[in-house]
Scaffold this motif. Structure first.
Motif, PDB file in Angstrom:
ATOM      1  N   ARG A  12      45.154  33.809  16.650  1.00 17.08           N
ATOM      2  CA  ARG A  12      45.764  34.810  17.533  1.00 17.08           C
ATOM      3  C   ARG A  12      46.944  35.506  16.859  1.00 17.08           C
ATOM      4  O   ARG A  12      47.206  36.687  17.108  1.00 17.08           O
ATOM      5  CB  ARG A  12      46.198  34.180  18.854  1.00 17.08           C
ATOM      6  CG  ARG A  12      47.303  33.143  18.761  1.00 17.08           C
ATOM      7  CD  ARG A  12      47.466  32.426  20.107  1.00 17.08           C
ATOM      8  NE  ARG A  12      48.598  31.505  20.146  1.00 17.08           N
ATOM      9  CZ  ARG A  12      48.574  30.281  19.636  1.00 17.08           C
ATOM     10  NH1 ARG A  12      47.472  29.837  19.021  1.00 17.08           N
ATOM     11  NH2 ARG A  12      49.637  29.504  19.725  1.00 17.08           N
ATOM     12  N   TYR A  13      47.655  34.782  15.995  1.00 24.24           N
ATOM     13  CA  TYR A  13      48.794  35.398  15.320  1.00 24.24           C
ATOM     14  C   TYR A  13      48.342  36.371  14.229  1.00 24.24           C
ATOM     15  O   TYR A  13      49.000  37.386  13.988  1.00 24.24           O
ATOM     16  CB  TYR A  13      49.704  34.325  14.735  1.00 24.24           C
ATOM     17  CG  TYR A  13      50.350  33.459  15.800  1.00 24.24           C
ATOM     18  CD1 TYR A  13      51.055  34.039  16.859  1.00 24.24           C
ATOM     19  CD2 TYR A  13      50.244  32.079  15.763  1.00 24.24           C
ATOM     20  CE1 TYR A  13      51.643  33.261  17.839  1.00 24.24           C
ATOM     21  CE2 TYR A  13      50.824  31.280  16.734  1.00 24.24           C
ATOM     22  CZ  TYR A  13      51.526  31.883  17.786  1.00 24.24           C
ATOM     23  OH  TYR A  13      52.088  31.105  18.765  1.00 24.24           O
ATOM     24  N   ILE A  16      47.430  39.500  16.150  1.00 27.73           N
ATOM     25  CA  ILE A  16      48.613  40.258  16.559  1.00 27.73           C
ATOM     26  C   ILE A  16      49.264  40.932  15.355  1.00 27.73           C
ATOM     27  O   ILE A  16      49.744  42.073  15.434  1.00 27.73           O
ATOM     28  CB  ILE A  16      49.617  39.348  17.291  1.00 27.73           C
ATOM     29  CG1 ILE A  16      48.992  38.801  18.581  1.00 27.73           C
ATOM     30  CG2 ILE A  16      50.904  40.102  17.606  1.00 27.73           C
ATOM     31  CD1 ILE A  16      48.474  39.874  19.525  1.00 27.73           C
ATOM     32  N   VAL A 127      45.974  42.018  23.302  1.00 25.98           N
ATOM     33  CA  VAL A 127      47.020  41.051  23.634  1.00 25.98           C
ATOM     34  C   VAL A 127      46.648  40.269  24.887  1.00 25.98           C
ATOM     35  O   VAL A 127      46.802  39.041  24.951  1.00 25.98           O
ATOM     36  CB  VAL A 127      48.376  41.762  23.823  1.00 25.98           C
ATOM     37  CG1 VAL A 127      49.409  40.813  24.427  1.00 25.98           C
ATOM     38  CG2 VAL A 127      48.879  42.295  22.489  1.00 25.98           C
ATOM     39  N   MET A 131      46.327  36.283  23.885  1.00 27.74           N
ATOM     40  CA  MET A 131      47.588  35.556  23.998  1.00 27.74           C
ATOM     41  C   MET A 131      47.708  34.823  25.326  1.00 27.74           C
ATOM     42  O   MET A 131      47.290  35.329  26.372  1.00 27.74           O
ATOM     43  CB  MET A 131      48.772  36.516  23.851  1.00 27.74           C
ATOM     44  CG  MET A 131      48.812  37.250  22.522  1.00 27.74           C
ATOM     45  SD  MET A 131      48.792  36.162  21.067  1.00 27.74           S
ATOM     46  CE  MET A 131      50.384  35.360  21.225  1.00 27.74           C
ATOM     47  N   GLU A 135      53.156  33.940  26.387  1.00 30.25           N
ATOM     48  CA  GLU A 135      53.479  34.578  25.104  1.00 30.25           C
ATOM     49  C   GLU A 135      53.194  36.075  25.113  1.00 30.25           C
ATOM     50  O   GLU A 135      53.296  36.738  24.078  1.00 30.25           O
ATOM     51  CB  GLU A 135      52.682  33.919  23.963  1.00 30.25           C
ATOM     52  CG  GLU A 135      53.032  32.465  23.735  1.00 30.25           C
ATOM     53  CD  GLU A 135      52.237  31.846  22.590  1.00 30.25           C
ATOM     54  OE1 GLU A 135      51.626  32.598  21.800  1.00 30.25           O
ATOM     55  OE2 GLU A 135      52.224  30.621  22.471  1.00 30.25           O
ATOM     56  N   ARG A 136      52.862  36.613  26.251  1.00 32.33           N
ATOM     57  CA  ARG A 136      52.507  38.032  26.312  1.00 32.33           C
ATOM     58  C   ARG A 136      53.676  38.944  25.980  1.00 32.33           C
ATOM     59  O   ARG A 136      53.524  39.965  25.298  1.00 32.33           O
ATOM     60  CB  ARG A 136      51.952  38.387  27.692  1.00 32.33           C
ATOM     61  CG  ARG A 136      50.509  37.969  27.892  1.00 32.33           C
ATOM     62  CD  ARG A 136      50.015  38.369  29.267  1.00 32.33           C
ATOM     63  NE  ARG A 136      48.591  38.083  29.413  1.00 32.33           N
ATOM     64  CZ  ARG A 136      47.899  38.270  30.541  1.00 32.33           C
ATOM     65  NH1 ARG A 136      48.531  38.761  31.617  1.00 32.33           N
ATOM     66  NH2 ARG A 136      46.617  37.986  30.604  1.00 32.33           N
ATOM     67  N   ALA A 139      54.227  38.767  22.141  1.00 30.68           N
ATOM     68  CA  ALA A 139      53.121  39.411  21.426  1.00 30.68           C
ATOM     69  C   ALA A 139      53.182  40.926  21.598  1.00 30.68           C
ATOM     70  O   ALA A 139      52.980  41.685  20.639  1.00 30.68           O
ATOM     71  CB  ALA A 139      51.782  38.870  21.923  1.00 30.68           C
TER      72      ALA A 139
END
Length: 640
Positions: A12-13, A16, A127, A131, A135-136, A139
């Motif tokens: 996910r990172y 992003i 996003v 996420m 953490e939205r 992000a």
């Protein structure tokens, strides 16, 4: 909120980060034209009004295509659509470097806006799917800060590329058309010769008689034009006075008739002077053989002088701001300068003396700069396609632990990606009061913020005469501070959500940041130094970006599977504000005087402060706990 075990993968990172990289390119391509517009204006002969239309036209197509492009991503997948969007806007960026006139530029800017419209709605879609709920904010801030990095890099990188593509080895000679205002240049030049100013005296001493006749003819033509304008004004005044006299009575009539007679005499005298000036101009032009070729002959005479002579005298340039390249060349001993360096130095000195009349030699690099950005976009599109998937379960590198973390706390319907959405949920959107309030806030926010990326370089140039390179650094610093606003705003939004209500975790970052930006613009009304004004503009950038993650989180909170369409709705209104802003600024700052147009920058600061005040008040009444209600006829789910 319950937690889950740490993940064994962090795809996910990476997702992003690539979205953030896309946003860097998004803003680099979007705002490079704002820094290059002075060169584009000079080369293509555009007016301030046309520049305002070009800067605003992007936001028209960008705004109107927000919802449709967001829906395309909701419906057909973010990976496919955003790759297409990146390729399209990169193509239009490159083609801008091929433009030959206003209409071509306008078409390319409209196409550019259409192509970029889907970038942020699609990123918000990504996003929301990739996420966890907690953490939205962070992000979203990472994607937004990518845009701010691009916006901050645009001035300095654009200036670097423009200069890079006009190396010292390239000719610095003045060519036909490089003198944009021959009348003004000749008048000022001859006045300085009469005043024995060293720079002009040295040049004048090397000119042929034909070149001197050319300058005299242009100066006389300028006087003839000024006399003709004065005669026209005098005729209008005489006509107005005669009308007043005809309608007057009693003692007032006698006075009015006297004034009318005086005005008529003044008009007659002005016409006589205009006729004499025009005759003198015609006679002067007759002294120049083949006057239509006189400019070319003048330049052929002038260029060798600029190549060979040492023209710099500190007294002539006191109070003038010199180009950084000129400053560097002045630090070299005159005897050590080669022909190319001496020619470039004297050309830059000539431009500094006649900045409003002579085209900039370094401006020739703007076309290659545009094409460079376009080629970089193709590379970014390839990286995006390689890394991104539409949702986590479609990515082969995403572990079960990471999937569990991402999906934790979601509705079962949000986890199901086997269905496609139906049409755009217009009915649900227009019924949501909070969306309308946030749209008003976004509209006014962009009106206030856009000054930083459109008119700030011009303001620093006109108000403080800041050189090109330092100007780029100042704008970059102001916008770079926005990075910290975005990152801290994302963290604060997530922090507030864990401690206060969902609604106020979104409202407070937006509202307070808008009121802070308003206060910073009001400080700019004071008599402050260039760097103090940069500090104020930095506060504006920080405050604007501080509230952005909360705006994104609000849209993701209420939208369900329609994040692209919903965020596109708000962005549409925000960018309609951006479309209005350039022309609005021209209207409030431009004042026509006898000597030409003047810019009253205080009016811009007042306008921006009012816009941020309205944005702050509107955001106070937004409520993210009220979800978007989509019925079966409006955006219904359909089996894929």
């Amino acid at each position: 909120m319950a937690s889950v075990e740490p993940t064994s993968s962090y795809v996910r990172y990476r997702v992003i980060f690539v979205c953030m990289l896309m946003a860097v390119l998004l803003y680099l391509d979007r705002f490079c034209i704002s820094f290059a517009e002075v060169f584009i204006k000079d080369e293509l002969g555009l007016s301030d009004e046309q520049i305002g239309i070009l800067l605003g036209s992007f936001f028209v197509s960008y705004a109107l295509c927000q919802v449709p492009s967001g829906w395309f991503s909701d419906r057909f997948g973010a990976r496919k659509m955003l790759t297409i969007y990146i390729l399209m806007w990169s193509l239009f960026t490159a083609m801008t470097g091929l433009a030959t006139g206003f209409i071509m530029l306008l078409i390319f800017r409209l196409g550019f806006g259409l192509s970029q419209a889907g970038a942020y709605p699609t990123s918000a879609n990504i996003v929301s799917k990739w996420m966890p709920l907690t953490e939205r904010g962070f992000a979203s801030s990472m994607v937004t800060v990518g845009g701010r990095i691009g916006g901050a890099l645009a001035p300095v990188l654009t200036a670097f590329l423009i200069i890079l593509y006009v190396p010292m080895t390239e000719s610095s000679d003045l060519k036909s058309g490089d003198i944009m205002n021959p009348h003004g240049l000749a008048t000022t030049f001859l006045e300085r010769v009469d005043e024995k100013q060293e720079f002009e005296t040295k040049i004048y001493g090397g000119l042929t008689s034909e070149s001197r006749n050319y300058l005299n003819a242009e100066a006389l033509a300028a006087k003839a034009d000024a006399a003709a304008e004065a005669a026209t004004r005098a005729k209008i005044a005489a006509k107005d006075a005669a009308t007043i006299a005809a309608n007057a009575s009693g003692e007032n009539k006698v006075l009015a008739e006297t004034q009318a007679k005086n005005a008529a005499n003044a008009a007659e005298s002005a016409v006589t002077e205009a006729t004499a000036a025009a005759d003198a101009a015609v006679e002067a032009k007759s002294l120049v053989a083949s006057f239509t070729k006189a400019e070319s002959s003048f330049l052929e005479n002038l260029n060798p002088i600029l190549q060979e002579q040492q023209l710099y005298d500190p007294a002539d340039f006191e109070g003038l701001t010199l180009n950084q390249q000129a400053e560097q060349l002045l630090n070299v001993s005159p005897g050590e300068l080669n022909v190319e360096q001496r020619s470039r130095l004297n050309r830059l000195l000539f431009e500094a003396r006649y900045s409003a009349h002579v085209r900039k030699v370094q401006g020739k690099g703007w076309r290659k700069m545009m094409m460079t950005y376009g080629l970089v976009g193709i590379l970014i599109a390839g990286i995006f396609w390689w890394v991104i998937r539409d949702y986590p379960r479609a990515h082969p590198a995403c572990s079960e632990q990471e999937l569990a973390l991402i999906e934790h706390g979601r509705l079962e319907s949000d986890k199901d990606h086997s269905k496609q959405i139906g049409g755009i949920p217009f009915k649900a959107i227009v019924k949501n009061q909070s969306l309308w309030l946030l749209s008003l806030s976004q509209f006014c926010t962009n009106v206030g913020w856009l000054f930083l990326v459109t008119w700030l370089p011009r303001f620093l140039d006109e108000e403080y005469q800041v050189p090109l390179e330092e100007r780029g650094k100042m704008v970059t610093i102001a916008l770079a501070v926005g990075w910290f606003g975005t990152l801290s705003g994302g963290k604060v939004t997530d922090w507030l959500m864990k401690r206060i209500s969902l609604r106020w975790s979104r409202v407070l970052p937006i509202a307070l940041s808008r009121f802070t930006a308003m206060a910073a613009y009001l400080v700019c009304l004071l008599d402050i130094s260039p760097w103090t004004s940069v500090i104020m503009f930095s506060i504006v950038a920080f405050s604007t970006d501080f509230g952005s993650p909360a705006m994104w989180a609000f849209n993701q909170d209420i939208a369900g599977k329609h994040v692209g369409s919903v965020l596109g709705w708000g962005n549409m209104w925000g960018n309609l504000g951006a479309a209005v802003a350039p022309s609005l600024m021209i209207a409030v700052i431009t004042v026509n005087t006898a000597s030409g147009e003047e810019h009253h920058w205080d009016m811009a600061f007042v306008t921006c402060a009012i816009a941020f005040f309205i944005a702050g008040v509107a955001s106070l009444f937004v409520d993210s706990s009220r979800k978007l209600v989509v019925d079966d006829e409006d955006g219904m789910l359909e089996t894929a």
